[in-house]
Scaffold this motif. Structure first.
Motif, mmCIF file in Angstrom:
data_model
loop_
_atom_site.group_PDB
_atom_site.id
_atom_site.type_symbol
_atom_site.label_atom_id
_atom_site.label_comp_id
_atom_site.label_asym_id
_atom_site.label_seq_id
_atom_site.Cartn_x
_atom_site.Cartn_y
_atom_site.Cartn_z
ATOM 1 N N TRP A 41 6.050 38.312 9.512
ATOM 2 C CA TRP A 41 5.012 37.203 10.430
ATOM 3 C C TRP A 41 6.432 35.838 10.161
ATOM 4 O O TRP A 41 6.143 34.936 10.927
ATOM 5 C CB TRP A 41 3.983 36.515 10.179
ATOM 6 C CG TRP A 41 2.920 38.054 10.031
ATOM 7 C CD1 TRP A 41 2.582 38.712 8.281
ATOM 8 C CD2 TRP A 41 3.203 39.473 11.150
ATOM 9 N NE1 TRP A 41 2.364 39.504 8.925
ATOM 10 C CE2 TRP A 41 2.125 40.029 10.404
ATOM 11 C CE3 TRP A 41 3.409 39.260 12.142
ATOM 12 C CZ2 TRP A 41 1.620 41.306 11.330
ATOM 13 C CZ3 TRP A 41 3.128 40.444 13.131
ATOM 14 C CH2 TRP A 41 2.293 41.647 12.393
ATOM 15 N N ILE A 94 -6.788 33.407 9.425
ATOM 16 C CA ILE A 94 -5.433 34.240 9.903
ATOM 17 C C ILE A 94 -4.794 34.819 8.425
ATOM 18 O O ILE A 94 -3.987 35.311 8.447
ATOM 19 C CB ILE A 94 -4.794 32.438 10.001
ATOM 20 C CG1 ILE A 94 -3.941 33.526 11.419
ATOM 21 C CG2 ILE A 94 -4.425 32.046 9.596
ATOM 22 C CD1 ILE A 94 -3.055 32.539 12.190
ATOM 23 N N SER A 142 5.294 31.457 10.549
ATOM 24 C CA SER A 142 5.851 32.054 11.559
ATOM 25 C C SER A 142 6.439 30.579 12.901
ATOM 26 O O SER A 142 7.311 29.669 12.036
ATOM 27 C CB SER A 142 4.313 32.175 12.672
ATOM 28 O OG SER A 142 3.323 30.880 12.653
ATOM 29 N N ALA A 172 4.960 28.275 13.936
ATOM 30 C CA ALA A 172 3.960 26.890 13.297
ATOM 31 C C ALA A 172 3.129 26.139 14.790
ATOM 32 O O ALA A 172 3.179 25.252 14.866
ATOM 33 C CB ALA A 172 4.958 25.727 12.703
#
Ligand SMILES: Nc1ccn([C@@H]2O[C@H](COP(=O)(O)O)[C@@H](O)[C@H]2O)c(=O)n1
Ligand SMILES: C[C@@]1(CO)OP(=O)(O)OP(=O)(O)OC[C@H]1O
Length: 159
Positions: free
Chosen positions: A70, A59, A37, A39
């Protein structure tokens, strides 16, 4: 009163880039953070703390890193999902405490903006969100400047 505590921990390595995104705030830096993602290590950690309080896994269970959906995602999607899950179960987030561990960037000058952003995303009072930082005294991977680690605690309440 039903009170639940959850903890979160996450690490992202530095890589190419000119800023890091922490709690949704872009902070100029000589490197970026590597992740599937955006990050945002701080937002991932807070998200995991909320999932932890709900005993709802982590998550990666809700947003698998193998799912191309994502890739490059802004991490508020993950946090909003955890908050919605809490709300569905009748919980309010009482308070959050988040500590970033890195030598650089310095978090202090950005902590207020980070708190404000999280308060806005979660829809809670600023006074209930804490963002702070420490170095690891140049020891270990954070001390060598290889990445940023984060720990967080979330307290959820249901009356
Ligand atoms: N990335 C960081 C690290 C630390 N700070 C601030 O500096 C204080 C002293 O850090 P020590 O690790 O030496 O205890 C710390 O309490 C923070 O206020 C920071 O802003 N950003
Ligand atoms: C956020 C997710 C989303 O694919 O990817 P990354 O950005 O790599 O972040 P990480 O903290 O390693 O965790 C898990 C994933 O859910």
């Amino acid at each position: 009163m039903d009170i639940r505590l959850g903890n979160g921990f996450d690490v992202h390595a530095f890589g190419p880039g000119d800023h890091v995104t922490l709690c949704g705030v872009d902070i100029p830096h000589a490197q970026g953070l590597v992740g599937h993602s955006d990050a945002d290590v701080a937002m991932h950690t807070v998200t995991d703390a909320i999932y932890g309080a709900l005993a709802a896994g982590d998550i990666g269970r809700h947003f698998p890193p193998s799912d191309p959906q994502w890739k490059g995602a802004a991490s508020d999607v993950f946090l909003k999902h955890a908050v919605a899950l809490a709300s569905e179960q009748g919980f309010e987030i009482n308070n959050i405490d988040c500590t970033l561990i890195c030598e650089f960037p310095k978090i202090g000058p950005h902590a207020q903006a980070m708190r404000e952003k999280m308060a806005e995303i979660i829809g809670m009072a600023l006074s209930r969100i804490s963002v702070k930082a420490t170095t690891s005294e140049r020891l270990g991977f954070t001390g060598r400047g290889e990445g940023i680690a984060c720990i967080a605690t979330a307290a959820l309440v249901r009356s």
